[in-house]
Design an enzyme around this catalytic site. Sequence first.
Site, PDB file in Angstrom:
ATOM      1  N   HIS A 137       0.940  -1.292  -0.035  1.00 47.46           N
ATOM      2  CA  HIS A 137      -0.196  -0.019   0.021  1.00 47.46           C
ATOM      3  C   HIS A 137       0.818   1.355   0.019  1.00 47.46           C
ATOM      4  O   HIS A 137       0.480   2.154  -0.719  1.00 47.46           O
ATOM      5  CB  HIS A 137      -0.917   0.106   1.177  1.00 47.46           C
ATOM      6  CG  HIS A 137      -1.923  -1.032   1.500  1.00 47.46           C
ATOM      7  ND1 HIS A 137      -1.624  -1.982   2.400  1.00 47.46           N
ATOM      8  CD2 HIS A 137      -2.995  -1.461   0.699  1.00 47.46           C
ATOM      9  CE1 HIS A 137      -2.644  -2.899   2.205  1.00 47.46           C
ATOM     10  NE2 HIS A 137      -3.348  -2.477   1.415  1.00 47.46           N
ATOM     11  N   LYS A 147      -0.964  -7.204  -7.188  1.00 47.70           N
ATOM     12  CA  LYS A 147      -1.173  -8.394  -6.707  1.00 47.70           C
ATOM     13  C   LYS A 147      -2.675  -8.960  -6.812  1.00 47.70           C
ATOM     14  O   LYS A 147      -2.807  -9.960  -6.956  1.00 47.70           O
ATOM     15  CB  LYS A 147      -1.038  -8.500  -5.013  1.00 47.70           C
ATOM     16  CG  LYS A 147      -0.866  -9.860  -4.553  1.00 47.70           C
ATOM     17  CD  LYS A 147      -1.027  -9.843  -3.008  1.00 47.70           C
ATOM     18  CE  LYS A 147      -2.164  -9.289  -2.458  1.00 47.70           C
ATOM     19  NZ  LYS A 147      -3.276 -10.288  -2.375  1.00 47.70           N
ATOM     20  N   VAL A 171       4.527  -6.159  -4.071  1.00 48.38           N
ATOM     21  CA  VAL A 171       5.875  -5.891  -3.479  1.00 48.38           C
ATOM     22  C   VAL A 171       5.962  -7.368  -2.402  1.00 48.38           C
ATOM     23  O   VAL A 171       4.671  -7.835  -2.201  1.00 48.38           O
ATOM     24  CB  VAL A 171       5.799  -4.660  -2.257  1.00 48.38           C
ATOM     25  CG1 VAL A 171       6.721  -4.956  -1.387  1.00 48.38           C
ATOM     26  CG2 VAL A 171       5.500  -3.393  -2.912  1.00 48.38           C
TER      27      VAL A 171
END
Length: 296
Positions: A46, A158, A185
């Site tokens: 985020h 993702k 990530v």
Amino acid sequence: MAGDARRTPAPWTADAGAVQARVRRLRARGAAIAFVPTMGYLHAGHLSLIARARKGGARVLASVFVNPLQFGPREDFRAYPRDRARDARLLARAGVELVYAPRATAFTPEGHVTRVVVGGVAEPLEGEIRPGHFAGVATVVSKLLHVVEPDELWLGQKDAQQVAVLARMLHDLDFSVRLRVGATVREADGLALSSRNIRLTPPERAQAPALWRALRAGRAALLAPGRASARSAARAMRDALRAATLARVDYAELVDSATFRAPARGATHGLLVVAARFPSARLIDNLKVRWRGGLA
Ligand code: PAF
């Protein structure tokens, strides 16, 4: 992230009017507005979206709302991790202007029966396994966009199918917002960051990188000498997932990244997707792949 505990929390409001007033003030000063919707329990994925949006010059607003509409009756709505104080500190440190955190009783109250239902790309995979999930996502993201009216909407790769579903919705419903997508990530061992990772037990956490290993095995199969084949990619992924003895595999396959269905014969790129259900949390991940020669 432990050091963030001493930061002053980001301004936080449940009031749509306050959000709109702040956006108007920022716009009056010529700022572009970027919006990062979240369900909280933030992680570096985020924060990377916020950092990228700020780097591009936008002022960033985030939302924190655990959206009840996108959870099925047997899913983990109640168990979804929540920590408002931690989120507020992380968001302050990330430099967001304001956090919009509507109250469920007002935003999706009892009797809220209208849904934004996306067809096509929302139907296979997650759409099939989690009926109603994407309608819940599309409905709430539409509502958030109506309040914030940002110039940019930032989402993470993702949740690749969610990105494709929302891209379709933005296009079909004429939202005038630019969709920006940030890279997944990962932890050092390849596990994609997800708020749900915190719920994995130590033995589940130890097995969870099998999803990333499966994606790499699928990619290796597609890039191996000879004709690329969706079937051999899927086989390689399933083989790698055998190491995750605690998980049940929902799917592990190569799909067309626009439709999320089987790629056409002759295709030269696609998306490897995987979903596996550990007893404590369900994980998903994906990897874009390009190969030489057409798909068998
Ligand atoms: O990806 C998420 O966290 C959620 O699906 C979203 C986009 C915030 C909508 O509730």
